[in-house]
Scaffold this active site. Sequence first.
Site, PDB file in Angstrom:
ATOM      1  N   GLY A  52       0.871  -1.175   0.000  1.00  0.00           N
ATOM      2  CA  GLY A  52       0.000   0.000   0.000  1.00  0.00           C
ATOM      3  C   GLY A  52       0.908   1.225   0.000  1.00  0.00           C
ATOM      4  O   GLY A  52       1.857   1.308   0.797  1.00  0.00           O
ATOM      5  N   ARG A  88      10.346  -1.021  -4.540  1.00  0.00           N
ATOM      6  CA  ARG A  88       9.129  -1.174  -5.358  1.00  0.00           C
ATOM      7  C   ARG A  88       9.006   0.076  -6.210  1.00  0.00           C
ATOM      8  O   ARG A  88       9.032   1.184  -5.690  1.00  0.00           O
ATOM      9  CB  ARG A  88       7.869  -1.355  -4.483  1.00  0.00           C
ATOM     10  CG  ARG A  88       7.728  -2.765  -3.942  1.00  0.00           C
ATOM     11  CD  ARG A  88       6.346  -3.027  -3.387  1.00  0.00           C
ATOM     12  NE  ARG A  88       5.372  -3.310  -4.430  1.00  0.00           N
ATOM     13  CZ  ARG A  88       4.053  -3.446  -4.175  1.00  0.00           C
ATOM     14  NH1 ARG A  88       3.590  -3.314  -2.943  1.00  0.00           N
ATOM     15  NH2 ARG A  88       3.211  -3.720  -5.157  1.00  0.00           N
ATOM     16  N   GLN A 199      -5.614  -8.869  -2.444  1.00  0.00           N
ATOM     17  CA  GLN A 199      -5.593  -7.887  -1.350  1.00  0.00           C
ATOM     18  C   GLN A 199      -6.999  -7.467  -0.928  1.00  0.00           C
ATOM     19  O   GLN A 199      -7.213  -7.099   0.223  1.00  0.00           O
ATOM     20  CB  GLN A 199      -4.805  -6.623  -1.769  1.00  0.00           C
ATOM     21  CG  GLN A 199      -3.320  -6.824  -1.927  1.00  0.00           C
ATOM     22  CD  GLN A 199      -2.971  -7.062  -3.383  1.00  0.00           C
ATOM     23  OE1 GLN A 199      -3.712  -7.708  -4.121  1.00  0.00           O
ATOM     24  NE2 GLN A 199      -1.833  -6.554  -3.810  1.00  0.00           N
ATOM     25  N   ASP A 240      -1.552   4.550  -6.279  1.00  0.00           N
ATOM     26  CA  ASP A 240      -0.123   4.453  -5.953  1.00  0.00           C
ATOM     27  C   ASP A 240       0.654   5.650  -6.481  1.00  0.00           C
ATOM     28  O   ASP A 240       1.759   5.934  -6.024  1.00  0.00           O
ATOM     29  CB  ASP A 240       0.453   3.160  -6.537  1.00  0.00           C
ATOM     30  CG  ASP A 240      -0.106   1.984  -5.766  1.00  0.00           C
ATOM     31  OD1 ASP A 240      -1.218   1.554  -6.102  1.00  0.00           O
ATOM     32  OD2 ASP A 240       0.537   1.552  -4.797  1.00  0.00           O
ATOM     33  N   LYS A 251      -3.822  -0.318  -8.573  1.00  0.00           N
ATOM     34  CA  LYS A 251      -3.781  -1.771  -8.761  1.00  0.00           C
ATOM     35  C   LYS A 251      -4.433  -2.207 -10.070  1.00  0.00           C
ATOM     36  O   LYS A 251      -5.485  -1.677 -10.438  1.00  0.00           O
ATOM     37  CB  LYS A 251      -4.469  -2.430  -7.551  1.00  0.00           C
ATOM     38  CG  LYS A 251      -4.512  -3.928  -7.559  1.00  0.00           C
ATOM     39  CD  LYS A 251      -3.141  -4.566  -7.695  1.00  0.00           C
ATOM     40  CE  LYS A 251      -2.152  -4.163  -6.629  1.00  0.00           C
ATOM     41  NZ  LYS A 251      -0.754  -4.448  -6.954  1.00  0.00           N
TER      42      LYS A 251
HETATM   43  O1  MRU Z   1       0.505  -3.951  -4.598  1.00  0.00           O
HETATM   44  P1  MRU Z   1      -0.126  -3.248  -3.437  1.00  0.00           P
HETATM   45  O2  MRU Z   1      -0.935  -4.154  -2.569  1.00  0.00           O
HETATM   46  O3  MRU Z   1       0.878  -2.437  -2.652  1.00  0.00           O
HETATM   47  O4  MRU Z   1      -1.142  -2.236  -4.122  1.00  0.00           O
HETATM   48  C1  MRU Z   1      -1.864  -1.366  -3.319  1.00  0.00           C
HETATM   49  C2  MRU Z   1      -2.823  -0.540  -4.082  1.00  0.00           C
HETATM   50  O5  MRU Z   1      -2.936  -0.631  -5.286  1.00  0.00           O
HETATM   51  C3  MRU Z   1      -3.581   0.497  -3.304  1.00  0.00           C
HETATM   52  O6  MRU Z   1      -4.797   0.770  -3.927  1.00  0.00           O
HETATM   53  C4  MRU Z   1      -2.759   1.787  -3.251  1.00  0.00           C
HETATM   54  O7  MRU Z   1      -1.489   1.550  -2.773  1.00  0.00           O
HETATM   55  C5  MRU Z   1      -3.412   2.816  -2.431  1.00  0.00           C
HETATM   56  S1  MRU Z   1      -3.174   2.484  -0.724  1.00  0.00           S
HETATM   57  C6  MRU Z   1      -3.980   3.582   0.237  1.00  0.00           C
END
Ligand code: MRU
Length: 358
Positions: A52, A88, A199, A240, A251
């Site tokens: 996240g 990442r 997730q 993100d 995502k």
């Molecule tokens: O790959 P992840 O689980 O880190 O992806 C997270 C997301 O896509 C969330 O929607 C994004 O980070 C927003 S978190 C408040």
Amino acid sequence: MRIEGKEYRTIWYENDVVKIIDQTKLPHKFIIKELKTVRDAINAIKIMEVRGAPLIGGTAAYGIVLAIQENNDQEFIKKNAENLIQSRPTAINLKWAVNRMMKKLSGINNDQILDVALKEAKEICNEDEKFCENIGLNGLKIIEEIYSKKKNTINILTHCNAGWLATINWGTATSPIYHAYKKGIPVHVWVDETRPRNQGANLTSYELNEEEIPNTIIADNTGGILMQRGEIDMCIVGTDRTLSTGDVCNKIGTYLKALAAYDNNVPFYVALPSSTIDWNIKDAKDIPIEERNSEELSHVEGVDENNEIKKVLVYPKKSKAMNIAFDVTPAKYVTGLITEKGICEASQSALKKMFNKK
Ligand code: MRU
């Protein structure tokens, strides 16, 4: 927010170590893990024990603290700052947090550097918590408005986990939902499962259950028919990286949900703290999009009859698979951006005005 009735944040510092909730084990096992070195922090981000956008930013900030605890040599800190940024690629909060830490530490002498770093990492996390709370209060106004007309349960679709587990507390997309529920507005959340890592199912549904918010997990492709049937009043997702143009990277699968929402006149909101805005990149094609191990697709994890976590292959052994982790939703499909400062249109002029940028 609560897990089994106890209040938690997703990350905290205690007795010289950083503590996190290991999200790779949720929802089946609740394990608090200690990060003792910057390498531990980098690994936790890479293997998604923390994930996240805001939370990986907070973890990276504490990663700098751990690096200083190990060795306060400037070269060591700088090298690990770079390693943290590389851990990442897509979520901009990571780079934002590391750069903020490094700026704060520039020119600070060795006697003070650990204290200054620790204070700033805590500040980054406290600020995120406050911003997410404000996102909730701002987003609440939209839910209240829909409720004042509908006067019945508000059905909200969300994708992935942009809940409190993805931030320090409250979440981004979930914060308006938590605030609405606390105000007594009946809400129900359609939770996209969010393949391949699930997730939505593993984290969003879990955290909503812990807060007693009614929710239903759906396969990622179900949102379209629910919108056609009028069973979704609004979508709220996280991001993100949001470009200053209003394009939203989130995502994988978010884009398709936005298209379906557009076609069905369902409001599609994106909730974000300002730390998720990339003010530099103008063209969405320049966003580094993470491509992850295809094993995340070909294998699934769950618990067996002995409550042991097991991973099993679900694809034909000879099949190839591709695992692109994020996509970009063009600004034209976004109804509005819910930020800590207020709600604005997904456009360069509106974002610049909201954040006083030239
Ligand atoms: O790959 P992840 O689980 O880190 O992806 C997270 C997301 O896509 C969330 O929607 C994004 O980070 C927003 S978190 C408040």
